[in-house]
Structures are given as structure tokens and as C-alpha cells.
Design a protein around this motif. Structure first.
Motif, PDB file in Angstrom:
ATOM      1  N   MET A 227       0.832  -1.222   0.154  1.00  0.00           N
ATOM      2  CA  MET A 227       0.098   0.042  -0.041  1.00  0.00           C
ATOM      3  C   MET A 227       1.010   1.243  -0.063  1.00  0.00           C
ATOM      4  N   ILE A 228       0.548   2.188  -0.800  1.00  0.00           N
ATOM      5  CA  ILE A 228       1.583   3.380  -0.963  1.00  0.00           C
ATOM      6  C   ILE A 228       0.358   4.589  -0.225  1.00  0.00           C
ATOM      7  N   THR A 229       1.016   5.172   0.659  1.00  0.00           N
ATOM      8  CA  THR A 229       0.592   6.305   1.358  1.00  0.00           C
ATOM      9  C   THR A 229       1.011   7.658   0.906  1.00  0.00           C
ATOM     10  N   ALA A 230       0.114   8.731   1.077  1.00  0.00           N
ATOM     11  CA  ALA A 230       0.586  10.141   0.805  1.00  0.00           C
ATOM     12  C   ALA A 230       1.499  10.511   1.691  1.00  0.00           C
ATOM     13  N   GLN A 231       2.382  11.408   1.494  1.00  0.00           N
ATOM     14  CA  GLN A 231       3.484  11.944   2.387  1.00  0.00           C
ATOM     15  C   GLN A 231       3.844  13.298   2.128  1.00  0.00           C
ATOM     16  N   PRO A 232       3.654  14.431   3.063  1.00  0.00           N
ATOM     17  CA  PRO A 232       3.802  15.676   3.016  1.00  0.00           C
ATOM     18  C   PRO A 232       5.410  15.794   2.527  1.00  0.00           C
ATOM     19  N   VAL A 233       5.349  16.729   1.717  1.00  0.00           N
ATOM     20  CA  VAL A 233       6.830  17.381   1.205  1.00  0.00           C
ATOM     21  C   VAL A 233       7.097  18.690   1.779  1.00  0.00           C
ATOM     22  N   GLU A 234       6.227  19.763   1.610  1.00  0.00           N
ATOM     23  CA  GLU A 234       6.512  20.873   2.202  1.00  0.00           C
ATOM     24  C   GLU A 234       5.179  21.754   1.989  1.00  0.00           C
ATOM     25  N   THR A 235       4.924  22.695   2.721  1.00  0.00           N
ATOM     26  CA  THR A 235       3.944  23.793   2.556  1.00  0.00           C
ATOM     27  C   THR A 235       4.763  24.998   1.944  1.00  0.00           C
ATOM     28  N   TYR A 236       3.777  25.206   0.855  1.00  0.00           N
ATOM     29  CA  TYR A 236       4.512  26.552   0.107  1.00  0.00           C
ATOM     30  C   TYR A 236       3.617  27.596   0.328  1.00  0.00           C
ATOM     31  N   THR A 237       4.018  28.824   0.628  1.00  0.00           N
ATOM     32  CA  THR A 237       3.171  29.998   0.840  1.00  0.00           C
ATOM     33  C   THR A 237       3.266  30.979  -0.877  1.00  0.00           C
ATOM     34  N   ARG A 238       2.162  30.808  -1.442  1.00  0.00           N
ATOM     35  CA  ARG A 238       2.228  31.877  -2.679  1.00  0.00           C
ATOM     36  C   ARG A 238       2.668  32.998  -2.280  1.00  0.00           C
ATOM     37  N   THR A 239       3.542  33.719  -3.421  1.00  0.00           N
ATOM     38  CA  THR A 239       3.782  34.907  -3.366  1.00  0.00           C
ATOM     39  C   THR A 239       2.853  35.825  -4.060  1.00  0.00           C
TER      40      THR A 239
END
Length: 117
Positions: A1-13
Motif C-alpha cells: 500500500m502506498i500512502t501520501a506523504q507531505p513534502v512541504e507547505t509552500y506559501t504563494r507570493t
């Protein structure tokens, strides 16, 4: 089973082109082949002003990256993320820093579950 993992949170400019270039670079770095974009629908399922803004940006990102784009209903993902963090007894200050990452994981995992990855 593959699970989703966070990479980073990006705040738009304020520079949309800069945002797109950054995200395309992140996709290339992580060998992404598909964009799964959370769509903030209204609770009655209609597309509102915010969802239209998301779609406009996502279409530009699709064009710049050449990747397939899939929209995924993100209703209640932030609420679910807050609930999960509360149950884990994460402090309010720490919750604020990670709630968007957790909500993004719920969006991606929901999509992956729907296609049985």
C-alpha cells in the motif's frame, strides 16, 4: 500500500510566475507525473469564487508543467486535519504550522484510494 506523504507547505507570493516556476521545479525534483489539486467547493457542492481562483492557477500550472491535472474535492479536509491533530494532543501553535500539510495529505490520499494505488 502506498500512502501520501507531505513534502512541504509552500506559501504563494504576489508573483504568480515565480510561484509556478517554483512548483514546476518541485515537481521535477520529486518526479511528479500528475497534479492532484484540492478544489474548495462550497458545502452544497457548487463551485464558488475561491474554487474558480484555484482552477485558474491550477490550469496555468498544468500548462507550465505539461502534467495531467486532477481536481479533488477538499471539503472538510482542514477540519479533519484539525481533529486529527487535536486527538494527537498537538498544541495550538504546532497545529497551525502543520494543518495545511495534513489536509494536503488527506486530499492526495483520498485521490490515491479512489484509484486503488
Amino acid at each position: 500500500m502506498i500512502t501520501a506523504q507531505p513534502v512541504e507547505t509552500y506559501t504563494r507570493t504576489q508573483e504568480e510566475q515565480s510561484d509556478i516556476e517554483y512548483l514546476v521545479g518541485l515537481m521535477e525534483k520529486n518526479d511528479v507525473d500528475k497534479i492532484v489539486c484540492g478544489l474548495p467547493k462550497n458545502m452544497n457542492g457548487t463551485i464558488g469564487e475561491q474554487a474558480e481562483k484555484v482552477q485558474a492557477f491550477a490550469e496555468k500550472l498544468k500548462e507550465a508543467s505539461g502534467k495531467q491535472l486532477v481536481y479533488w474535492d477538499e471539503r472538510l479536509t482542514t477540519k479533519s486535519a484539525h481533529r486529527t491533530l487535536l486527538e494527537a494532543d498537538v498544541s495550538r501553535k504546532k497545529r497551525k504550522k502543520v494543518v495545511d500539510k495534513i489536509a494536503a495529505v488527506y486530499i492526495l490520499q483520498g485521490y490515491m484510494d479512489s484509484i486503488s494505488i
